[in-house]
Write an enzyme that holds these catalytic residues in place. Structure first.
Site, PDB file in Angstrom:
ATOM      1  N   HIS A  22      31.231  25.178  21.704  1.00  0.00           N
ATOM      2  CA  HIS A  22      31.842  25.649  22.896  1.00  0.00           C
ATOM      3  C   HIS A  22      30.888  26.789  23.170  1.00  0.00           C
ATOM      4  CE1 HIS A  22      35.135  27.954  25.206  1.00  0.00           C
ATOM      5  NE2 HIS A  22      34.704  27.224  25.770  1.00  0.00           N
ATOM      6  N   ARG A  23      30.425  26.987  24.098  1.00  0.00           N
ATOM      7  CA  ARG A  23      29.384  28.041  24.632  1.00  0.00           C
ATOM      8  C   ARG A  23      28.502  28.343  23.706  1.00  0.00           C
ATOM      9  NH1 ARG A  23      34.005  32.062  27.129  1.00  0.00           N
ATOM     10  NH2 ARG A  23      35.436  30.226  27.936  1.00  0.00           N
ATOM     11  N   GLU A  49      28.117  22.865  24.506  1.00  0.00           N
ATOM     12  CA  GLU A  49      28.643  23.041  25.691  1.00  0.00           C
ATOM     13  C   GLU A  49      28.552  24.439  26.102  1.00  0.00           C
ATOM     14  OE1 GLU A  49      31.930  24.403  28.635  1.00  0.00           O
ATOM     15  OE2 GLU A  49      31.206  25.405  26.801  1.00  0.00           O
ATOM     16  N   ASP A  51      28.136  26.895  30.282  1.00  0.00           N
ATOM     17  CA  ASP A  51      28.495  27.077  31.766  1.00  0.00           C
ATOM     18  C   ASP A  51      27.471  27.447  32.764  1.00  0.00           C
ATOM     19  OD1 ASP A  51      31.453  26.853  31.145  1.00  0.00           O
ATOM     20  OD2 ASP A  51      30.834  28.613  29.875  1.00  0.00           O
ATOM     21  N   HIS A  64      29.567  32.313  32.019  1.00  0.00           N
ATOM     22  CA  HIS A  64      31.039  31.616  31.947  1.00  0.00           C
ATOM     23  C   HIS A  64      31.768  31.997  33.269  1.00  0.00           C
ATOM     24  CE1 HIS A  64      35.352  31.179  31.433  1.00  0.00           C
ATOM     25  NE2 HIS A  64      35.187  30.349  30.882  1.00  0.00           N
ATOM     26  N   GLU A 123      28.785  22.508  31.954  1.00  0.00           N
ATOM     27  CA  GLU A 123      29.968  22.642  32.981  1.00  0.00           C
ATOM     28  C   GLU A 123      29.324  23.543  34.137  1.00  0.00           C
ATOM     29  OE1 GLU A 123      33.539  24.678  31.487  1.00  0.00           O
ATOM     30  OE2 GLU A 123      34.238  24.747  33.556  1.00  0.00           O
ATOM     31  N   LYS A 125      30.369  25.686  37.132  1.00  0.00           N
ATOM     32  CA  LYS A 125      31.223  26.747  37.465  1.00  0.00           C
ATOM     33  C   LYS A 125      31.058  27.053  38.921  1.00  0.00           C
ATOM     34  CE  LYS A 125      33.633  27.917  33.707  1.00  0.00           C
ATOM     35  NZ  LYS A 125      34.826  27.515  33.279  1.00  0.00           N
ATOM     36  N   ASP A 245      34.884  26.623  19.272  1.00  0.00           N
ATOM     37  CA  ASP A 245      34.167  27.943  18.682  1.00  0.00           C
ATOM     38  C   ASP A 245      33.672  27.741  17.349  1.00  0.00           C
ATOM     39  OD1 ASP A 245      34.962  28.768  21.630  1.00  0.00           O
ATOM     40  OD2 ASP A 245      36.456  30.175  20.548  1.00  0.00           O
TER      41      ASP A 245
HETATM   42  O1  G3P Z   1      34.458  22.457  27.572  1.00  0.00           O
HETATM   43  C1  G3P Z   1      35.536  22.856  28.300  1.00  0.00           C
HETATM   44  C2  G3P Z   1      35.825  24.335  28.421  1.00  0.00           C
HETATM   45  O2  G3P Z   1      34.639  24.886  28.058  1.00  0.00           O
HETATM   46  C3  G3P Z   1      36.513  24.690  29.621  1.00  0.00           C
HETATM   47  O3  G3P Z   1      37.074  25.913  29.598  1.00  0.00           O
HETATM   48  O4  G3P Z   1      37.089  28.274  30.164  1.00  0.00           O
HETATM   49  O5  G3P Z   1      35.786  27.785  28.325  1.00  0.00           O
HETATM   50  O6  G3P Z   1      34.992  27.019  30.574  1.00  0.00           O
HETATM   51  P1  G3P Z   1      36.189  27.424  29.725  1.00  0.00           P
HETATM   52 CA    CA Z   2      33.132  25.982  29.772  1.00  0.00          CA
END
Ligand code: G3P
Ligand code: CA
Length: 261
Positions: A22-23, A49, A51, A64, A123, A125, A245
């Protein structure tokens, strides 16, 4: 038996289980930066992942929040700053002095670091009323970098995902839903926009819902448990990947899980 074989045995036409960083690896490095992507890969994430947002002068950067305030030493909306202004910022020192000097990556820079080492979970945004052309630019980058097979484009904004499919139906999309959304409604919306996957907040799931999605040919990749127990429960439910994470912990759990033996 491999994870893939196990899934096929369950009659689910899917690929390998995705350990999604995640990120990048947000627990260990400043989110959505090159060091975070490198750490995610080191943690054996097989999907990263991140954003994306559009700058004032039409460049895609990895960020993000709508503003640069939280994750850089600057202030202001990404959509109101030029690429040069964003590149002048420090995106690492807020996390730890060790990362001082880290820059906000462009989409192209993120792709260059991850390509060939992990798949992409990108992702979009976008503010609900924005009509920027981020989808066109993203699809262009996917083809320019030859990463179509390894990419899923995700968003909470289903119109944005619909736009991606309209531009290029071969790009795989995943609909993101948050904790206050109804999973079955999310599944209907995913089918409506011709999505390949649903990415729900993990509390929404149970084994029945995972199986409902699979019967409809939709992959299920929840986000973002950081707790071992929660990760294990999701693996047992038969999900197709998990965003976290802590991709290193998820990797260990996935490799030792009886679900995949
Ligand atoms: O992978 C989905 C998740 O990243 C969505 O929430 O706020 O971390 O972008 P957020
Ligand atoms: Ca995300």
């Amino acid at each position: 038996m491999s994870i893939k074989d196990k899934k096929i045995q369950k009659n689910i036409s899917i690929g390998e289980f995705m350990v999604i960083g995640h990120r990048g690896a947000r627990a260990y490095a400043p989110e959505n930066t090159v060091p975070s992507f490198e750490k995610g890969i080191k943690c054996k994430a097989n999907m990263i992942e991140f954003d994306i947002r559009l700058t004032k002068d039409g460049h895609i950067v990895v960020m993000h929040d709508a503003t640069v305030n939280r994750t850089t030493n600057g202030t202001g909306l990404v959509s109101q700053l030029t690429l040069k202004q964003i590149k002048d910022l420090d995106a690492g020192a807020w996390f730890s002095p060790k990362f001082k000097g880290t820059k906000v990556p462009t989409l192209g820079e993120a792709i260059a670091v991850i390509k060939g080492k992990a798949k992409f979970d990108i992702e979009i945004k976008k503010e609900p009323h924005s009509n920027d052309a981020i989808e066109e630019k993203l699809v262009e980058e996917i083809f320019k970098n030859n990463i179509l097979e390894d990419t899923v484009v995700i968003s909470f904004n289903s119109s944005s995902l619909e736009r991606v499919k309209e531009i290029e139906p071969r790009v795989k999309i995943g609909f993101l839903i948050s904790r206050n959304y109804d999973f079955e409604q999310g599944l209907r919306e995913t089918l409506h926009i011709k999505g390949e996957a649903i990415h729900p907040e993990y509390h929404l799931l149970n084994a029945h819902l995972v199986s409902e999605a699979h019967k409809k040919g939709i992959l299920v990749r929840p986000w973002n448990p950081n707790d071992k127990e929660e990760m294990n429960k999701l693996i047992e439910m038969g999900v197709d990947g998990i965003g976290t994470d802590f991709p290193d912990i998820l990797r260990l759990l996935a490799e030792s899980s009886s679900s995949f033996k």
